[in-house]
Design a protein around this motif. Structure first.
Motif, PDB file in Angstrom:
ATOM      1  N   UNK A   1      26.149  85.903   4.643  1.00  0.00           N
ATOM      2  CA  UNK A   1      24.777  86.309   5.130  1.00  0.00           C
ATOM      3  C   UNK A   1      24.606  85.607   6.710  1.00  0.00           C
ATOM      4  N   UNK A   2      25.156  84.272   6.715  1.00  0.00           N
ATOM      5  CA  UNK A   2      24.939  83.861   8.030  1.00  0.00           C
ATOM      6  C   UNK A   2      26.028  84.747   9.287  1.00  0.00           C
ATOM      7  N   UNK A   3      27.001  85.108   8.660  1.00  0.00           N
ATOM      8  CA  UNK A   3      28.111  85.662   9.612  1.00  0.00           C
ATOM      9  C   UNK A   3      27.352  87.049   9.676  1.00  0.00           C
ATOM     10  N   UNK A   4      26.528  87.794   9.338  1.00  0.00           N
ATOM     11  CA  UNK A   4      26.325  89.153   9.353  1.00  0.00           C
ATOM     12  C   UNK A   4      24.870  89.275   9.709  1.00  0.00           C
ATOM     13  N   UNK A   5      24.189  88.072  10.285  1.00  0.00           N
ATOM     14  CA  UNK A   5      22.780  88.440  10.570  1.00  0.00           C
ATOM     15  C   UNK A   5      22.613  87.923  11.768  1.00  0.00           C
ATOM     16  N   UNK A   6      23.335  87.920  12.760  1.00  0.00           N
ATOM     17  CA  UNK A   6      23.020  87.321  14.092  1.00  0.00           C
ATOM     18  C   UNK A   6      22.187  88.341  14.825  1.00  0.00           C
ATOM     19  N   UNK A   7      21.103  87.807  15.675  1.00  0.00           N
ATOM     20  CA  UNK A   7      20.029  88.604  16.584  1.00  0.00           C
ATOM     21  C   UNK A   7      20.095  88.109  17.765  1.00  0.00           C
TER      22      UNK A   7
ATOM     23  N   UNK B   1      20.670  93.265  12.996  1.00  0.00           N
ATOM     24  CA  UNK B   1      21.802  92.279  12.920  1.00  0.00           C
ATOM     25  C   UNK B   1      23.229  92.505  13.231  1.00  0.00           C
ATOM     26  N   UNK B   2      23.948  91.826  13.555  1.00  0.00           N
ATOM     27  CA  UNK B   2      25.277  91.708  14.114  1.00  0.00           C
ATOM     28  C   UNK B   2      26.297  90.679  13.558  1.00  0.00           C
ATOM     29  N   UNK B   3      27.343  91.179  13.732  1.00  0.00           N
ATOM     30  CA  UNK B   3      28.598  90.097  12.871  1.00  0.00           C
ATOM     31  C   UNK B   3      29.192  89.182  13.954  1.00  0.00           C
ATOM     32  N   UNK B   4      29.301  88.153  13.339  1.00  0.00           N
ATOM     33  CA  UNK B   4      29.710  86.765  14.127  1.00  0.00           C
ATOM     34  C   UNK B   4      31.082  87.085  14.774  1.00  0.00           C
ATOM     35  N   UNK B   5      32.064  87.559  14.243  1.00  0.00           N
ATOM     36  CA  UNK B   5      33.323  87.904  14.709  1.00  0.00           C
ATOM     37  C   UNK B   5      33.449  88.883  15.963  1.00  0.00           C
ATOM     38  N   UNK B   6      32.512  89.992  15.744  1.00  0.00           N
ATOM     39  CA  UNK B   6      32.252  91.010  16.811  1.00  0.00           C
ATOM     40  C   UNK B   6      31.451  90.300  18.140  1.00  0.00           C
ATOM     41  N   UNK B   7      30.577  89.322  17.723  1.00  0.00           N
ATOM     42  CA  UNK B   7      29.796  88.755  18.839  1.00  0.00           C
ATOM     43  C   UNK B   7      30.747  87.859  19.584  1.00  0.00           C
ATOM     44  N   UNK B   8      31.668  87.105  19.027  1.00  0.00           N
ATOM     45  CA  UNK B   8      32.592  86.180  19.679  1.00  0.00           C
ATOM     46  C   UNK B   8      33.422  86.926  20.479  1.00  0.00           C
ATOM     47  N   UNK B   9      33.916  88.316  20.078  1.00  0.00           N
ATOM     48  CA  UNK B   9      34.616  89.175  20.983  1.00  0.00           C
ATOM     49  C   UNK B   9      33.927  89.728  22.055  1.00  0.00           C
ATOM     50  N   UNK B  10      32.787  89.882  21.799  1.00  0.00           N
ATOM     51  CA  UNK B  10      31.865  90.499  22.985  1.00  0.00           C
ATOM     52  C   UNK B  10      31.604  89.292  24.026  1.00  0.00           C
TER      53      UNK B  10
ATOM     54  N   UNK C   1      22.129  82.931  19.041  1.00  0.00           N
ATOM     55  CA  UNK C   1      22.269  84.200  17.904  1.00  0.00           C
ATOM     56  C   UNK C   1      22.640  83.711  16.734  1.00  0.00           C
ATOM     57  N   UNK C   2      23.528  82.661  16.696  1.00  0.00           N
ATOM     58  CA  UNK C   2      23.785  82.125  15.380  1.00  0.00           C
ATOM     59  C   UNK C   2      22.660  81.352  14.730  1.00  0.00           C
ATOM     60  N   UNK C   3      21.972  80.542  15.922  1.00  0.00           N
ATOM     61  CA  UNK C   3      20.718  79.614  15.397  1.00  0.00           C
ATOM     62  C   UNK C   3      19.781  80.712  14.560  1.00  0.00           C
TER      63      UNK C   3
END
Length: 485
Positions: A35-41, A51-60, A376-378
């Protein structure tokens, strides 16, 4: 609002909180991680974002490595690492990988100072020169005859200069602490001196924290890293952490490599910080979570591995200002308080929160100069775990601005004598580009007011009586009237 309405409102609210907490308790750790990995805002969320994915935001954000620890009910609920500690050698980040904690070092340093206070080797409220033997602070007329005390230094109320430090590339000359405080070569920062009298307001000063580093070594007669290891890190169970600069005797790949905002490796892989107290801690989220939990238990009188209840409460109490306590900042969300700190060294960003009640918290560390992903992760962790107040996401409905109005805003605006902001558009997307910087997208809040997602700023276009745009009002920590060129 009358009493009967409050009573009616309170019951469903209580039940919804109870149901959420029960659902959280019953979910598995793996479910919570997913849930945390897929709920970044983002903090400012528009209609077209969700909501956004953690790995994709790291790439971004071009973040190579990231590490997390989440605290629930005074225990580490989970810790997990993502990406690579070193891109060139493809060494993965693990929960043991050490990052530079940067200014989070100030929190642990304050524990070390308070240890001296609790053992009666230091009076927090006495003149700092009482304890400085290898160097004395040079008071001048700017301090107006007032003396600086250690509590001033830890709460940034000493009225001192030098906000932070840039560190030193490996292989270059490293200054002593006294050279740093005097601004003498090879130090690359200015002298730590008074800029106004102590005790009148808060002004962040890593320079002031560096003075406490010298105080610790002058009082203890030990190397700073040894004192902190023996008196603070080891008793708290932070066995992987060190204030040594640079760390020695570690296995290859344990230290993360730092990267700039574009993902380029920092020269020498990381900088060395002889300013150990304000910036020198190497650690990981798991070890920092142990510090948070020990602080929470000590605050409630349930542990005293380093500091007792009374001393911990003093450390977490703001001093001469509403926000900064001794080595930590306090945030109050309608009675629910958190202690925390952020960190920013060359190639590294980090942040942590711990609740003063309930035993909850989080730690996030990245080996990147881009720390946008941290909030975003917080937001995601706070949403999944119902950590009240920490989710800063705000939904904004975008205005539909006519192309005629958009065209009227295009052009150059003089922010300062040497800084021009150029407004362009592609279709209905508006962009702002400051002199020598990359362009960033602006989003319409009203037909004339725009905000940015990547910086905390907004701009508003002002028309004269004839409907012609003559200036822009730009807000970023202050208001600037920018004339249209």
């Amino acid at each position: 609002m009358n009493k009967s309405f409050l009573a009616t409102f309170a019951l469903p609210l209580f039940l919804s909180i109870l149901l959420f907490n029960n659902a959280t308790a019953q979910s598995t750790v793996q479910e919570r991680i997913k849930q945390v990995e897929n709920n970044l805002t983002e903090n400012l969320q528009t209609d077209d974002t969700g909501p956004m994915n953690l790995q994709k935001r790291m790439e971004h954000y071009k973040v190579n490595g990231l590490s997390i620890a989440v605290i629930k009910d005074y225990k580490i609920d989970w810790a997990k690492a993502y990406g690579v500690a070193d891109a060139a050698s493809k060494i993965p980040v693990t929960d043991k990988t050490l990052f530079q904690a940067a200014s989070i070092s100030k929190s642990l340093n304050a524990v070390g100072v308070m240890k001296l206070f609790s053992s009666r080797h230091l009076d927090l409220f006495a003149d700092i020169n009482t304890y400085l033997t290898s160097w004395k602070f040079p008071y001048d007329s700017l301090s107006k005859g007032k003396k600086i005390n250690t509590a001033n230094l830890l709460s940034h109320t000493a009225g001192l200069s030098v906000h932070g430090f840039g560190g030193y590339e490996p292989g270059t000359p490293i200054p002593s602490v006294i050279q740093i405080l005097n601004g003498e070569k090879p130090a690359n920062s200015g002298a730590v001196r008074s800029v106004f009298e102590p005790g009148i307001r808060q002004q962040y000063s890593g320079g002031g924290t560096t003075i406490t580093q010298l105080m610790i070594t002058d009082i203890s007669k030990e190397r700073y890293e040894k004192y902190m290891s023996d008196q603070v890190l080891k008793p708290m169970g932070m066995l992987s952490s060190t204030f040594a600069q640079p760390p020695a005797g570690l296995k290859p790949g344990v230290l993360a490599t730092g990267y700039d905002v574009g993902g380029k490796e920092i020269k020498g892989k990381y900088h060395i910080y002889p300013e150990q107290a304000p910036a020198g801690l190497w650690t990981n989220p798991t070890d920092l979570a142990r510090y948070i939990i020990e602080t929470q238990l000590a605050y409630e009188g349930r542990s005293a591995k380093v500091l007792d209840r009374e001393t911990t409460a003093l450390r977490l109490t703001p001093y001469m200002n509403p926000d900064a306590a001794l080595g930590v900042f306090i945030e109050d969300y309608n009675g629910l308080k958190y202690f925390g700190h952020g960190g920013a060294n060359e190639g590294f960003r980090s942040g942590y929160y711990g609740s003063l009640a309930g035993g909850n918290g989080l730690v996030i560390m990245v080996n990147s100069d881009n720390g946008e992903i941290i909030q975003e992760l917080i937001n995601s962790i706070a949403s999944v775990y119902a950590f009240k107040g920490l989710n800063k996401t705000k939904k904004i409905k975008l205005a539909d601005v006519s192309e005629k109005d958009l065209d009227s805003y295009l052009g150059d605006y003089q922010l300062t004598p040497k800084l021009v902001l150029t407004i362009t558009r592609e279709g209905k997307k508006v962009y702002a580009q400051a002199t020598g910087q990359s362009r960033i997208e602006a989003f319409a809040e009203t037909s004339s007011k725009f905000f940015f997602k990547v910086i905390h700023a907004n701009m508003e276009f002002v028309k004269d009586d004839r409907g012609k745009v003559t200036k822009m009002i730009f807000n970023q920590g202050g208001r600037i009237e920018a004339k249209r060129l």
